[in-house]
Design an enzyme around this catalytic site. Structure first.
Site, short mmCIF file in Angstrom:
data_model
loop_
_atom_site.label_atom_id
_atom_site.label_comp_id
_atom_site.label_asym_id
_atom_site.label_seq_id
_atom_site.Cartn_x
_atom_site.Cartn_y
_atom_site.Cartn_z
N ASP A 12 0.86 -1.18 0.00
CA ASP A 12 0.00 0.00 0.00
C ASP A 12 0.91 1.23 0.00
O ASP A 12 2.13 1.14 -0.16
CB ASP A 12 -1.01 -0.03 1.16
CG ASP A 12 -0.38 0.17 2.54
OD1 ASP A 12 0.86 0.36 2.61
OD2 ASP A 12 -1.12 0.17 3.54
N CYS A 69 2.79 -3.58 3.93
CA CYS A 69 1.97 -2.44 4.33
C CYS A 69 2.65 -1.88 5.57
O CYS A 69 3.82 -2.21 5.83
CB CYS A 69 0.50 -2.83 4.54
SG CYS A 69 0.19 -4.01 5.88
N THR A 71 2.26 -2.40 8.83
CA THR A 71 2.63 -3.45 9.78
C THR A 71 2.95 -4.77 9.10
O THR A 71 3.48 -5.68 9.74
CB THR A 71 1.46 -3.73 10.74
OG1 THR A 71 0.32 -4.11 9.95
CG2 THR A 71 1.12 -2.50 11.57
N HIS A 102 9.73 -24.71 6.32
CA HIS A 102 8.73 -25.55 6.97
C HIS A 102 7.31 -25.32 6.46
O HIS A 102 6.51 -26.26 6.44
CB HIS A 102 8.74 -25.32 8.50
CG HIS A 102 9.92 -25.95 9.17
ND1 HIS A 102 10.02 -26.09 10.54
CD2 HIS A 102 11.07 -26.47 8.66
CE1 HIS A 102 11.17 -26.68 10.85
NE2 HIS A 102 11.83 -26.91 9.73
N HIS A 137 6.94 -31.85 6.76
CA HIS A 137 6.39 -30.51 6.56
C HIS A 137 5.40 -30.49 5.40
O HIS A 137 4.43 -29.73 5.41
CB HIS A 137 7.51 -29.50 6.35
CG HIS A 137 8.49 -29.48 7.48
ND1 HIS A 137 8.13 -29.12 8.75
CD2 HIS A 137 9.80 -29.84 7.53
CE1 HIS A 137 9.18 -29.23 9.56
NE2 HIS A 137 10.21 -29.67 8.84
C1 RB5 Z 1 -2.23 2.21 6.59
O1 RB5 Z 1 -2.30 3.38 7.33
C2 RB5 Z 1 -2.05 1.02 7.50
O2 RB5 Z 1 -3.21 0.77 8.21
C3 RB5 Z 1 -1.62 -0.18 6.70
O3 RB5 Z 1 -0.46 0.10 6.01
C4 RB5 Z 1 -1.34 -1.47 7.45
O4 RB5 Z 1 -0.48 -1.24 8.52
C5 RB5 Z 1 -2.50 -2.31 7.81
O5 RB5 Z 1 -2.37 -3.45 8.27
#
Ligand code: RB5
Length: 146
Positions: A12, A69, A71, A102, A137
């Site tokens: 993203d 993204c 996280t 695995h 596995h």
């Molecule tokens: C975007 O602001 C953020 O929510 C996205 O990049 C991500 O971390 C979602 O899981």
């Protein structure tokens, strides 16, 4: 795996720079990077990009994927909704190696707001340089697919 696989990359808006750095790194190492964007920084929706990368893998156009993204979590959840995808978020090199050895993970997810570029590139190397071990596995991966 003998031939170098084509690797699809998507993210993203939060991870464009890191995604492009990973694409350049992969290319420098002799792998084929298929970067499907987005290329511009407008706010966007990670589920769309997770799905797009996952579809490239299940269609056979690409053999592996790397998605990002903020996280790494949301885009991983979206990719894993596509049947045939096994995607894990990795913030360390041990996990990145193990999801290949695995779990036969066909997509790696990274959180661009969690790890810096140096660690992210090491995570990518650990993932790409590992190979699925098969054996017991393979039984477990087949159970996931069931
Ligand atoms: C975007 O602001 C953020 O929510 C996205 O990049 C991500 O971390 C979602 O899981």
């Amino acid at each position: 795996m003998t031939a170098k696989p084509r690797i699809v990359l998507s993210s993203d808006h939060s991870a464009i720079e890191l995604r492009q750095a990973i694409a350049a790194h992969i290319t420098e190492r002799g792998w084929e990077a298929v970067d499907i964007g987005p290329m511009t920084p407008e706010s966007t929706h990670y589920p769309e990009h997770g799905k797009a990368a996952a579809q490239r893998v299940v269609s056979g156009d690409c053999q592996l994927g790397i998605i990002l993204c903020g996280t790494g979590q949301g885009i991983m959840m979206a990719a894993n909704k596509v049947p045939g995808i096994r995607c894990g978020v990795c913030m360390d090199t041990f996990s990145a190696r193990m999801i290949r050895q695995h779990n036969d993970a066909n997509i790696l997810s990274i959180g661009a707001r969690v790890v810096g570029e140096g660690l992210a590139l090491d995570i990518v190397d650990a993932y790409l340089d590992a190979e699925f071990e098969g054996g017991r596995h393979a039984t477990r991966v087949a159970m996931i697919e069931d």
